[in-house]
Design a protein around this motif. Structure first.
Motif, PDB file in Angstrom:
ATOM      1  N   LYS A  11       1.263  -1.099  -0.290  1.00  0.00           N
ATOM      2  CA  LYS A  11       0.286   0.213  -0.400  1.00  0.00           C
ATOM      3  C   LYS A  11       0.927   1.226  -0.278  1.00  0.00           C
ATOM      4  O   LYS A  11       1.682   1.702   0.449  1.00  0.00           O
ATOM      5  CB  LYS A  11      -0.923   0.135   1.260  1.00  0.00           C
ATOM      6  CG  LYS A  11      -1.938   1.359   1.662  1.00  0.00           C
ATOM      7  CD  LYS A  11      -3.009   1.711   1.062  1.00  0.00           C
ATOM      8  CE  LYS A  11      -4.167   2.395   0.864  1.00  0.00           C
ATOM      9  NZ  LYS A  11      -5.043   2.579   0.114  1.00  0.00           N
ATOM     10  N   VAL A  12       0.718   2.158  -1.026  1.00  0.00           N
ATOM     11  CA  VAL A  12       1.317   3.677  -0.985  1.00  0.00           C
ATOM     12  C   VAL A  12       0.593   4.652  -0.800  1.00  0.00           C
ATOM     13  O   VAL A  12      -0.256   5.109  -1.298  1.00  0.00           O
ATOM     14  CB  VAL A  12       2.480   3.535  -2.358  1.00  0.00           C
ATOM     15  CG1 VAL A  12       2.698   4.498  -2.802  1.00  0.00           C
ATOM     16  CG2 VAL A  12       3.124   2.766  -2.753  1.00  0.00           C
ATOM     17  N   LEU A  13       1.127   5.156  -0.091  1.00  0.00           N
ATOM     18  CA  LEU A  13      -0.371   6.039   0.895  1.00  0.00           C
ATOM     19  C   LEU A  13       0.548   7.877  -0.185  1.00  0.00           C
ATOM     20  O   LEU A  13       1.371   7.926  -0.200  1.00  0.00           O
ATOM     21  CB  LEU A  13       0.000   6.750   2.207  1.00  0.00           C
ATOM     22  CG  LEU A  13      -0.400   5.815   2.422  1.00  0.00           C
ATOM     23  CD1 LEU A  13      -0.565   6.019   4.113  1.00  0.00           C
ATOM     24  CD2 LEU A  13      -1.697   5.294   2.535  1.00  0.00           C
ATOM     25  N   LYS A  16      -0.293  13.350   0.609  1.00  0.00           N
ATOM     26  CA  LYS A  16      -1.474  13.847   1.240  1.00  0.00           C
ATOM     27  C   LYS A  16      -2.392  13.404   2.727  1.00  0.00           C
ATOM     28  O   LYS A  16      -1.943  13.087   4.064  1.00  0.00           O
ATOM     29  CB  LYS A  16      -2.492  14.068   0.874  1.00  0.00           C
ATOM     30  CG  LYS A  16      -4.102  15.260   1.535  1.00  0.00           C
ATOM     31  CD  LYS A  16      -4.629  15.652   0.396  1.00  0.00           C
ATOM     32  CE  LYS A  16      -5.423  16.594   0.757  1.00  0.00           C
ATOM     33  NZ  LYS A  16      -7.010  16.283  -0.043  1.00  0.00           N
ATOM     34  N   GLN A  17      -1.721  12.168   2.851  1.00  0.00           N
ATOM     35  CA  GLN A  17      -2.393  11.275   3.338  1.00  0.00           C
ATOM     36  C   GLN A  17      -1.555  11.160   4.495  1.00  0.00           C
ATOM     37  O   GLN A  17      -1.877  10.705   5.624  1.00  0.00           O
ATOM     38  CB  GLN A  17      -2.561   9.589   3.251  1.00  0.00           C
ATOM     39  CG  GLN A  17      -4.133   8.816   2.237  1.00  0.00           C
ATOM     40  CD  GLN A  17      -4.163   8.360   1.127  1.00  0.00           C
ATOM     41  OE1 GLN A  17      -2.859   7.709   0.852  1.00  0.00           O
ATOM     42  NE2 GLN A  17      -5.368   7.811   0.851  1.00  0.00           N
ATOM     43  N   LYS A  18      -0.261  10.889   4.414  1.00  0.00           N
ATOM     44  CA  LYS A  18       1.308  10.834   5.257  1.00  0.00           C
ATOM     45  C   LYS A  18       1.042  11.660   6.258  1.00  0.00           C
ATOM     46  O   LYS A  18       0.860  11.562   7.692  1.00  0.00           O
ATOM     47  CB  LYS A  18       2.164  10.039   4.700  1.00  0.00           C
ATOM     48  CG  LYS A  18       2.733   9.038   3.921  1.00  0.00           C
ATOM     49  CD  LYS A  18       3.676   9.213   2.972  1.00  0.00           C
ATOM     50  CE  LYS A  18       3.956   8.061   2.412  1.00  0.00           C
ATOM     51  NZ  LYS A  18       5.096   7.772   2.288  1.00  0.00           N
ATOM     52  N   LEU A  19       0.855  12.892   5.681  1.00  0.00           N
ATOM     53  CA  LEU A  19       0.983  14.315   6.127  1.00  0.00           C
ATOM     54  C   LEU A  19      -0.209  14.185   7.668  1.00  0.00           C
ATOM     55  O   LEU A  19      -0.238  14.317   8.538  1.00  0.00           O
ATOM     56  CB  LEU A  19       0.583  15.563   5.727  1.00  0.00           C
ATOM     57  CG  LEU A  19       0.967  16.943   6.505  1.00  0.00           C
ATOM     58  CD1 LEU A  19       2.606  17.018   7.436  1.00  0.00           C
ATOM     59  CD2 LEU A  19       1.123  18.014   5.617  1.00  0.00           C
ATOM     60  N   GLU A  20      -2.257  13.517   6.506  1.00  0.00           N
ATOM     61  CA  GLU A  20      -2.725  13.359   7.390  1.00  0.00           C
ATOM     62  C   GLU A  20      -2.763  12.305   9.598  1.00  0.00           C
ATOM     63  O   GLU A  20      -3.421  12.743  10.430  1.00  0.00           O
ATOM     64  CB  GLU A  20      -3.950  13.054   6.677  1.00  0.00           C
ATOM     65  CG  GLU A  20      -4.978  12.379   7.800  1.00  0.00           C
ATOM     66  CD  GLU A  20      -6.579  12.290   7.179  1.00  0.00           C
ATOM     67  OE1 GLU A  20      -7.632  11.911   7.540  1.00  0.00           O
ATOM     68  OE2 GLU A  20      -6.674  12.871   5.342  1.00  0.00           O
ATOM     69  N   ILE A  21      -2.305  11.091   8.750  1.00  0.00           N
ATOM     70  CA  ILE A  21      -2.032  10.472   9.760  1.00  0.00           C
ATOM     71  C   ILE A  21      -0.968  11.170  10.722  1.00  0.00           C
ATOM     72  O   ILE A  21      -1.086  10.846  12.154  1.00  0.00           O
ATOM     73  CB  ILE A  21      -0.862   8.858   8.711  1.00  0.00           C
ATOM     74  CG1 ILE A  21      -2.013   8.287   8.283  1.00  0.00           C
ATOM     75  CG2 ILE A  21      -0.213   8.483  10.090  1.00  0.00           C
ATOM     76  CD1 ILE A  21      -1.364   7.098   7.241  1.00  0.00           C
TER      77      ILE A  21
END
Length: 144
Positions: A11-13, A16-21
């Motif tokens: 799964k490659v995020l 934007k998703q990484k920053l949200e995490i």
């Protein structure tokens, strides 16, 4: 007979998703809920947490549109040239000028000479596609 387990899909995020995490981890949200929501492993969450500082500094310098699809923190080889070209692009786009792919490539060659960059660079259609992807540019030509 031993139980056969399925191999987990990679799964490659997006950035934007990484920053949200990162933001949700700072609010003490559980790793387990993030793992389920984003469909990734605990090691991915730990890796993202370790990259929080890099992610934040990188996202400050990058264009917001490109962040939605971009997945890596890699910067272009000729970062100064890339930055100057994108600034020129934004200026011309705000003026309402029609900008074509060949025009962007020609301007990149001009900046390459003006900035005195010694490293050889080929401004091909592949380079143009990567430039557009890096900056979240979907269309170059604007019809009037």
């Amino acid at each position: 007979m031993p139980k056969v387990t399925e191999k987990r899909r990679r799964k490659v995020l997006t950035l934007k998703q990484k920053l949200e995490i990162c933001q949700r981890l700072e609010k003490n949200e559980s790793r387990h809920s993030l793992m389920e929501e984003f469909g990734c492993s605990s090691s991915t969450i730990y890796d993202i947490k370790g990259q929080t500082a890099k992610l934040k500094t990188f996202t400050k310098t990058e264009d917001a549109k490109g962040m939605a699809k971009r997945q890596t923190l890699r910067k272009p080889k000729l970062e100064e040239l890339d930055r100057a070209l994108f600034e020129w692009f934004k200026l011309k786009r705000s003026e309402g000028a029609c900008i074509s792919g060949p025009l962007v490539m020609e301007k990149a060659k001009d900046f390459h000479e003006k900035l005195g960059v010694e490293e050889k660079c080929v401004f091909s259609s592949g380079w143009l596609q990567r430039f557009k992807a890096r900056h979240g540019i979907r269309k170059l030509d604007l019809s009037r």
